[in-house]
Write a protein that holds these residues in place. Structure first.
Motif, mmCIF file in Angstrom:
data_model
loop_
_atom_site.group_PDB
_atom_site.id
_atom_site.type_symbol
_atom_site.label_atom_id
_atom_site.label_comp_id
_atom_site.label_asym_id
_atom_site.label_seq_id
_atom_site.Cartn_x
_atom_site.Cartn_y
_atom_site.Cartn_z
ATOM 1 N N PRO A 67 0.840 -1.193 0.000
ATOM 2 C CA PRO A 67 0.000 0.000 0.000
ATOM 3 C C PRO A 67 0.879 1.248 0.000
ATOM 4 O O PRO A 67 2.010 1.226 0.494
ATOM 5 C CB PRO A 67 -0.777 -0.115 1.318
ATOM 6 C CG PRO A 67 -0.657 -1.536 1.745
ATOM 7 C CD PRO A 67 0.638 -2.033 1.167
ATOM 8 N N LEU A 68 0.358 2.312 -0.532
ATOM 9 C CA LEU A 68 1.125 3.546 -0.684
ATOM 10 C C LEU A 68 1.717 4.037 0.632
ATOM 11 O O LEU A 68 2.873 4.455 0.669
ATOM 12 C CB LEU A 68 0.250 4.641 -1.298
ATOM 13 C CG LEU A 68 0.943 5.944 -1.662
ATOM 14 C CD1 LEU A 68 2.081 5.683 -2.645
ATOM 15 C CD2 LEU A 68 -0.041 6.933 -2.241
ATOM 16 N N ASP A 69 0.959 3.941 1.725
ATOM 17 C CA ASP A 69 1.483 4.435 3.002
ATOM 18 C C ASP A 69 2.642 3.581 3.516
ATOM 19 O O ASP A 69 3.507 4.079 4.224
ATOM 20 C CB ASP A 69 0.382 4.538 4.055
ATOM 21 C CG ASP A 69 -0.326 3.219 4.311
ATOM 22 O OD1 ASP A 69 -0.301 2.338 3.440
ATOM 23 O OD2 ASP A 69 -0.909 3.072 5.406
ATOM 24 N N GLU A 70 2.705 2.316 3.152
ATOM 25 C CA GLU A 70 3.815 1.449 3.549
ATOM 26 C C GLU A 70 5.006 1.591 2.610
ATOM 27 O O GLU A 70 6.140 1.310 2.996
ATOM 28 C CB GLU A 70 3.371 -0.008 3.579
ATOM 29 C CG GLU A 70 2.439 -0.342 4.709
ATOM 30 C CD GLU A 70 2.050 -1.810 4.725
ATOM 31 O OE1 GLU A 70 2.882 -2.657 4.355
ATOM 32 O OE2 GLU A 70 0.905 -2.092 5.095
ATOM 33 N N LEU A 71 4.752 2.006 1.399
ATOM 34 C CA LEU A 71 5.797 2.119 0.391
ATOM 35 C C LEU A 71 6.902 3.073 0.823
ATOM 36 O O LEU A 71 8.086 2.731 0.771
ATOM 37 C CB LEU A 71 5.188 2.569 -0.936
ATOM 38 C CG LEU A 71 6.104 2.590 -2.141
ATOM 39 C CD1 LEU A 71 6.551 1.173 -2.483
ATOM 40 C CD2 LEU A 71 5.389 3.206 -3.324
ATOM 41 N N LEU A 72 6.542 4.243 1.276
ATOM 42 C CA LEU A 72 7.538 5.235 1.684
ATOM 43 C C LEU A 72 8.320 4.765 2.908
ATOM 44 O O LEU A 72 9.543 4.898 2.962
ATOM 45 C CB LEU A 72 6.882 6.583 1.958
ATOM 46 C CG LEU A 72 7.827 7.733 2.307
ATOM 47 C CD1 LEU A 72 8.871 7.935 1.210
ATOM 48 C CD2 LEU A 72 7.043 9.003 2.535
ATOM 49 N N GLY A 73 7.630 4.182 3.880
ATOM 50 C CA GLY A 73 8.305 3.667 5.066
ATOM 51 C C GLY A 73 9.284 2.552 4.717
ATOM 52 O O GLY A 73 10.392 2.492 5.252
ATOM 53 N N SER A 74 8.882 1.674 3.801
ATOM 54 C CA SER A 74 9.763 0.591 3.368
ATOM 55 C C SER A 74 10.972 1.130 2.626
ATOM 56 O O SER A 74 12.089 0.643 2.789
ATOM 57 C CB SER A 74 9.000 -0.395 2.486
ATOM 58 O OG SER A 74 8.003 -1.051 3.231
ATOM 59 N N TYR A 75 10.760 2.147 1.815
ATOM 60 C CA TYR A 75 11.871 2.766 1.092
ATOM 61 C C TYR A 75 12.864 3.392 2.077
ATOM 62 O O TYR A 75 14.075 3.221 1.931
ATOM 63 C CB TYR A 75 11.346 3.819 0.121
ATOM 64 C CG TYR A 75 12.450 4.461 -0.678
ATOM 65 C CD1 TYR A 75 12.950 3.856 -1.822
ATOM 66 C CD2 TYR A 75 13.008 5.682 -0.278
ATOM 67 C CE1 TYR A 75 13.972 4.435 -2.542
ATOM 68 C CE2 TYR A 75 14.041 6.259 -0.987
ATOM 69 C CZ TYR A 75 14.512 5.635 -2.123
ATOM 70 O OH TYR A 75 15.534 6.212 -2.828
ATOM 71 N N ARG A 76 12.345 4.093 3.066
ATOM 72 C CA ARG A 76 13.219 4.717 4.073
ATOM 73 C C ARG A 76 13.996 3.655 4.851
ATOM 74 O O ARG A 76 15.176 3.836 5.131
ATOM 75 C CB ARG A 76 12.406 5.572 5.038
ATOM 76 C CG ARG A 76 11.923 6.858 4.432
ATOM 77 C CD ARG A 76 11.126 7.647 5.423
ATOM 78 N NE ARG A 76 10.697 8.918 4.850
ATOM 79 C CZ ARG A 76 9.673 9.616 5.275
ATOM 80 N NH1 ARG A 76 8.963 9.200 6.303
ATOM 81 N NH2 ARG A 76 9.354 10.753 4.701
ATOM 82 N N ARG A 77 13.319 2.575 5.241
ATOM 83 C CA ARG A 77 13.992 1.497 5.968
ATOM 84 C C ARG A 77 15.084 0.891 5.095
ATOM 85 O O ARG A 77 16.189 0.605 5.568
ATOM 86 C CB ARG A 77 12.962 0.437 6.383
ATOM 87 C CG ARG A 77 13.547 -0.758 7.073
ATOM 88 C CD ARG A 77 14.132 -0.409 8.415
ATOM 89 N NE ARG A 77 14.633 -1.632 9.066
ATOM 90 C CZ ARG A 77 15.424 -1.640 10.101
ATOM 91 N NH1 ARG A 77 15.798 -0.514 10.668
ATOM 92 N NH2 ARG A 77 15.838 -2.764 10.617
ATOM 93 N N GLY A 78 14.780 0.684 3.812
ATOM 94 C CA GLY A 78 15.770 0.137 2.890
ATOM 95 C C GLY A 78 16.983 1.044 2.761
ATOM 96 O O GLY A 78 18.122 0.573 2.747
ATOM 97 N N ALA A 79 16.756 2.343 2.686
ATOM 98 C CA ALA A 79 17.869 3.295 2.595
ATOM 99 C C ALA A 79 18.725 3.245 3.852
ATOM 100 O O ALA A 79 19.961 3.287 3.779
ATOM 101 C CB ALA A 79 17.330 4.707 2.359
ATOM 102 N N ALA A 80 18.090 3.118 5.027
ATOM 103 C CA ALA A 80 18.838 3.033 6.285
ATOM 104 C C ALA A 80 19.639 1.731 6.336
ATOM 105 O O ALA A 80 20.796 1.725 6.775
ATOM 106 C CB ALA A 80 17.882 3.121 7.471
ATOM 107 N N LEU A 81 19.033 0.625 5.897
ATOM 108 C CA LEU A 81 19.737 -0.651 5.878
ATOM 109 C C LEU A 81 20.928 -0.618 4.923
ATOM 110 O O LEU A 81 21.993 -1.151 5.221
ATOM 111 C CB LEU A 81 18.786 -1.782 5.490
ATOM 112 C CG LEU A 81 17.754 -2.170 6.542
ATOM 113 C CD1 LEU A 81 16.674 -3.056 5.935
ATOM 114 C CD2 LEU A 81 18.416 -2.858 7.722
#
Length: 68
Positions: free
Chosen positions: A25-39
């Motif tokens: 879902p769109l609201d999870e997409l941004l959070g997942s992208y941010r988590r991926g960038a941090a990882l």
């Protein structure tokens, strides 16, 4: 952050799979992208630390890695 490089890499691979699936879902997409960038930053930092240690051990002369 994960305890190890391997744990971070595994989580990153799972996130990439979820992002590429297009099913988030769109609201999870941004959070997942941010988590991926941090990882990704965490993994890069771990790799840089290992490279720095190798430079010290090799007296500043980084040698090519060989498996032979």
């Amino acid at each position: 952050m994960p305890a190890t490089y391997e744990a971070a890499l595994q989580e990153l691979e799972q996130l990439v799979g979820a992002l590429e699936s297009g099913q988030l879902p769109l609201d999870e997409l941004l959070g997942s992208y941010r988590r991926g960038a941090a990882l990704l930053e965490f993994c890069r930092g771990k790799l840089q630390a290992v490279e720095d240690q190798i430079k010290v051990l090799d007296a500043g002369n980084l040698k090519a890695w060989t498996t032979e």
